[in-house]
Design a protein around this motif. Sequence first.
Motif: not given
Length: 214
Positions: A113, A128, A172
């Motif tokens: 992540p 996210s 992300q």
Amino acid sequence: MKTYYYVKDSQRMGPYSYSQLEAEGITPDTLVWFEGLSSWQFAKDISELDEIFEPRITEPSVESLPALPLVNVKEEDVIKEAVKNKDSHTAPDASEESTTELVTTRQGMFSNPFGIKGRIRRTEYWLSMFIFYIYVIVVGAMTGGIEDHASGDEALFMVLLSIPAYWFIIVQAAKRCHDRGNSGWFQIIPFYGLWMAFAEGDFNYNQYGPNPKR
């Protein structure tokens, strides 16, 4: 003089002459490449290498060993080398055709992540965003009482709490751009976030890695 390359323990070996390649003790299931081949091929499928294996064919029959699994090759390295050597005359680490044979793993959801490499699917991107906004709300509630009278140390504390969240959502979003075959910088384009949220990613491999969905 023709030179040969082969794969051993996920590493490219060579160059070797024909006699040197024979002395290396390659098997019929060894991946081999030389200039003139469009992609890596198993040694048993290259007719000019048949003489190397003739002595082994006359030996007592034994059960053939399975092909050497190449599971340690890093996805991004394979893709970059494939693109780099696509039009060159040097031996590639893997061609576009053989990439799917050498790389069998894909990036799982939230497996990296805070790393910027690779690709993520729409589902992970939506999750996210949800995590980011929940975190921002929680931090805002925690620090709301001191914002109006924040000292230097308190302001620094709020900044430190915010840095991981903003880095998380930036990387992300960059990986979601990668899924569509674009640079992570595309996320700063106005309204491009709509494409990241709703558009399909590249179906197969691209320069950033394999499809995280399939």
